[in-house]
Enzyme design. Structure first.
Site, short mmCIF file in Angstrom:
data_model
loop_
_atom_site.label_atom_id
_atom_site.label_comp_id
_atom_site.label_asym_id
_atom_site.label_seq_id
_atom_site.Cartn_x
_atom_site.Cartn_y
_atom_site.Cartn_z
N ASP A 1 1.67 -5.54 4.18
CA ASP A 1 0.45 -5.42 3.33
C ASP A 1 -0.25 -3.99 3.48
O ASP A 1 0.11 -3.46 4.79
CB ASP A 1 -0.17 -6.48 3.36
CG ASP A 1 -1.59 -6.32 2.13
OD1 ASP A 1 -1.40 -6.04 1.12
OD2 ASP A 1 -2.82 -6.69 2.90
N ASP B 1 -3.54 -2.83 1.91
CA ASP B 1 -5.25 -2.70 2.20
C ASP B 1 -5.66 -3.94 2.94
O ASP B 1 -5.19 -5.15 2.80
CB ASP B 1 -5.88 -2.95 0.45
CG ASP B 1 -5.61 -1.73 -0.42
OD1 ASP B 1 -6.20 -0.67 0.17
OD2 ASP B 1 -4.76 -1.93 -1.04
#
Length: 281
Positions: A108, A110
């Site tokens: 991922d 953020d």
């Protein structure tokens, strides 16, 4: 004056007898030396003959026993050698074969690798600032990299194929990755349009990107809903916001060093994650 009476002069007869006695003694000594020489030569001949006889007997014995082993004996000896060779390395563990191809780690973006905001942070400096344009509106974004992110990418990139799977828009995420991945470790980028919408939320369906081989992929995300469709493939990480002493990526790199020995990465996730309980919330 010298008194010659005190000096005895030998007469002629006595002198002749003395010479004759010395001659007999010399002859006897010569005879004795000859006998000793003959005896020594005889002993040497006997010794030489004895050694030669022993060598001949030994040679005849080797010739008579050469090739005397029967085929069954040879077969037994050969079989015994094979058995020793077979059990010589019995202590070495049997390792399962891994796939030759590199497995994939999806990351991922953020709160996993970076933290972004539209306002500059007050307590620490930003690593870079961008201006993104979405639907005609230009918005500034201030980005802070998670501590150790560059080293983390380099470490896992040695053993795995590294990809980013984010729910962010490509206009934003692509610029972040251009600045973040200076060493070009990330080989694939997946954005919001690759996510699956479930009840208004975005899930990341690994079956669409890993095909049938779900044992060769893991997804690292701070949001458990992201890997809710394949929970066995999910690796949860604490979200990063502003903790500049954060060490979660280094712990995660150690975790992936252990995962590399497993045939199925899902087995590694279930068996090894407890060692890194600070990585898991």
């Amino acid at each position: 004056m010298v008194c010659h009476g005190f000096i005895e002069k030998p007469n002629q007869r006595s002198h002749g007898c003395h010479k004759h006695g010395r001659g007999n003694l010399h002859q006897r000594q010569q005879s004795r030396c000859s006998a000793i020489a003959v005896a020594a030569a005889l002993n040497m001949s006997i010794f030489t003959f004895h050694n030669r006889l022993l060598r001949c007997v030994s040679r005849l014995f080797r010739l008579s026993t050469k090739g005397s082993a029967t085929p069954s004996r040879r077969a037994t000896m050969k079989q015994g050698y094979k058995k020793i060779k077979k059990h010589e390395h019995h202590h070495q563990p049997l390792l399962r074969k891994r796939h030759d191809k590199k497995r994939t780690i999806f990351l991922d973006l953020d709160e996993t690798l970076v933290h972004s905001s539209m306002e500059p942070p007050l307590r620490f400096n930003v690593d870079f600032m961008m201006r993104i344009k979405i639907e005609g509106v230009v918005t500034p974004m201030y980005v802070v990299k998670r501590p150790g992110v560059t080293e983390f990418l380099d470490r896992i990139g040695k053993n795995y194929r590294v990809a980013v799977f984010t729910a962010g828009l490509p206009e934003y995420a692509s610029q972040v990755l251009d600045k973040l991945d200076k060493n070009r470790v990330i080989s694939q980028r997946l954005y919001r349009d690759s996510c699956t919408e479930v009840n208004g939320r975005y899930a990341k369906d690994l079956s669409l990107v890993a095909r049938r081989d779900l044992g060769s992929v893991l997804l690292v995300d701070d949001n458990p809903f992201s890997y809710s469709l394949q929970p066995d493939n999910g690796v949860h990480i604490k979200p990063f916001v502003d903790d500049m002493e954060d060490q979660e990526l280094m712990k995660l790199a150690d975790f992936f060093d252990g995962c590399y020995q497993y045939e199925d990465l899902r087995d590694a996730a279930s068996e090894l994650l407890y060692k890194y309980n600070k990585v898991i919330c």
